[in-house]
Design an enzyme around this catalytic site. Structure first.
Site, PDB file in Angstrom:
ATOM      1  N   CYS A  26      51.845  34.845  45.090  1.00 14.47           N
ATOM      2  CA  CYS A  26      52.453  33.897  46.039  1.00 14.47           C
ATOM      3  C   CYS A  26      52.204  32.461  45.574  1.00 14.47           C
ATOM      4  O   CYS A  26      53.120  31.638  45.511  1.00 14.47           O
ATOM      5  CB  CYS A  26      51.875  34.149  47.436  1.00 14.47           C
ATOM      6  SG  CYS A  26      52.667  33.196  48.732  1.00 14.47           S
ATOM      7  N   CYS A  27      50.943  32.154  45.205  1.00 16.49           N
ATOM      8  CA  CYS A  27      50.618  30.797  44.732  1.00 16.49           C
ATOM      9  C   CYS A  27      51.353  30.495  43.430  1.00 16.49           C
ATOM     10  O   CYS A  27      51.752  29.354  43.188  1.00 16.49           O
ATOM     11  CB  CYS A  27      49.113  30.658  44.504  1.00 16.49           C
ATOM     12  SG  CYS A  27      48.201  30.115  45.956  1.00 16.49           S
ATOM     13  N   CYS A  31      48.136  25.775  52.650  1.00  7.21           N
ATOM     14  CA  CYS A  31      49.190  26.415  53.446  1.00  7.21           C
ATOM     15  C   CYS A  31      48.591  26.986  54.733  1.00  7.21           C
ATOM     16  O   CYS A  31      47.447  27.467  54.739  1.00  7.21           O
ATOM     17  CB  CYS A  31      49.817  27.556  52.657  1.00  7.21           C
ATOM     18  SG  CYS A  31      50.754  27.011  51.217  1.00  7.21           S
ATOM     19  N   CYS A  54      46.879  30.510  54.874  1.00  7.16           N
ATOM     20  CA  CYS A  54      45.707  30.714  54.014  1.00  7.16           C
ATOM     21  C   CYS A  54      44.594  29.704  54.295  1.00  7.16           C
ATOM     22  O   CYS A  54      43.691  29.535  53.472  1.00  7.16           O
ATOM     23  CB  CYS A  54      46.106  30.637  52.548  1.00  7.16           C
ATOM     24  SG  CYS A  54      47.315  31.874  52.073  1.00  7.16           S
ATOM     25  N   CYS A 103      44.035  27.624  43.979  1.00  8.20           N
ATOM     26  CA  CYS A 103      45.364  28.230  43.942  1.00  8.20           C
ATOM     27  C   CYS A 103      45.842  28.442  42.505  1.00  8.20           C
ATOM     28  O   CYS A 103      46.897  29.001  42.277  1.00  8.20           O
ATOM     29  CB  CYS A 103      46.361  27.363  44.695  1.00  8.20           C
ATOM     30  SG  CYS A 103      46.498  25.715  43.997  1.00  8.20           S
TER      31      CYS A 103
HETATM   32 FE1  SF4 Z   1      51.092  31.511  49.294  1.00  6.23          FE
HETATM   33 FE2  SF4 Z   1      48.769  31.068  50.519  1.00  6.23          FE
HETATM   34 FE3  SF4 Z   1      49.164  30.220  48.010  1.00  6.23          FE
HETATM   35 FE4  SF4 Z   1      50.407  29.043  50.060  1.00  6.23          FE
HETATM   36  S1  SF4 Z   1      48.177  29.066  49.648  1.00  6.23           S
HETATM   37  S2  SF4 Z   1      51.315  29.595  48.139  1.00  6.23           S
HETATM   38  S3  SF4 Z   1      50.827  30.816  51.395  1.00  6.23           S
HETATM   39  S4  SF4 Z   1      49.052  32.356  48.736  1.00  6.23           S
END
Ligand code: SF4
Length: 252
Positions: free
Chosen positions: A118-119, A201, A204, A227
């Site tokens: 996701c990151c 985010c 998270c 991240c």
């Molecule tokens: Fe995805 Fe969480 Fe990374 Fe944001 S902080 S990009 S929601 S994994």
């Protein structure tokens, strides 16, 4: 335009010479040497302080933020407040997929199952694209934030993104940052006063309890505290990812 050629030894000399100098001096020197410079801010309190420094000293630094589509409403409001206060534009850099598009392709709430992926898609890859064409980028990291950040040099080569990285606050403490922000009445995220020393985010980030590490609320319950943007290891992949099926995502 051709990229500016830089020797690692020059960066080491520059970093050593500027270590301990005030952030505006670090930035002024760096902009002179690396004119195509950008600042990727996440609107943490350090980033707010640097926006003030850049505006106060009229430094020619491009500004952008990684708008993951999952930022806190308070962060979005702060973004506008900073633009109004300093008369600047902080460009939005967005991922290829919107949050619903990502959910449709990889399954809902990917951050709970595969935060690295996701990151990678929402932060690291957009950052890589956004940095293309710049000679240097500014980061607001401090050495005392994490073990990984403890060896940060004020000026260094960023191997991961292939350009110079300038960290004018590398040797500041949290107290130094807050002192600057209070002295200059810099806008900051109200969540900092509600138990969120570090804000990313929304899904998270959680508040921290007294005595906890300031980054304990980031990806709570997981070992990861970065991240992938500032980590020197390749934990967060820049290579293309492969999807098997939603709910069973593999990176490689
Ligand atoms: Fe995805 Fe969480 Fe990374 Fe944001 S902080 S990009 S929601 S994994």
């Amino acid at each position: 335009m051709e990229p500016i050629l830089t020797e690692i030894s020059e960066l080491q000399r520059l970093g050593a010479g500027l270590d301990g100098r005030p952030p505006h001096e670090v930035l002024a020197h760096a902009v002179e040497r690396f004119p195509r410079m950008t600042f990727a801010t996440g609107f943490g309190v350090e980033g707010c302080a640097l926006i003030d420094v850049i505006a106060r000293h009229s430094l020619r630094v491009d500004l952008f933020t990684l708008d993951t589509g999952l930022l806190f409403p308070e962060t979005l409001e702060l973004w506008r407040r900073l633009e109004d206060r300093y008369g600047v534009t902080v460009r939005a850099v967005r991922p290829e997929r919107s949050v619903p598009e990502q959910a449709a392709e990889f399954g809902d709430r990917l951050w709970e199952r595969a935060p690295d992926l996701c990151c990678s898609m929402r932060k690291v890859l957009p950052l890589k694209s956004a940095l293309a064409g710049f000679d240097a980028w500014v980061s607001a990291i401090r050495r005392d934030q994490t073990r990984e950040r403890s060896s940060t040099s004020v000026v260094e080569w960023d191997e991961k993104f292939g350009l110079v990285k300038v960290s004018p606050l590398a040797n500041w403490t949290s107290a130094d940052v807050w002192s600057y922000v209070r002295t200059h009445d810099v806008p900051f995220n109200p969540l900092h006063e509600r138990g969120y020393p570090s804000i990313g985010c929304l899904p998270c980030t959680s508040p921290v309890f007294p005595g906890e590490d300031p980054r304990a609320g980031r990806w709570r319950g997981l070992e990861r505290k970065e991240c992938g943007i500032h980590s020197r290891s390749e934990r967060s992949q820049l290579t293309p990812f492969r999807k098997e099926r939603p709910g069973n995502v593999r990176v490689g």
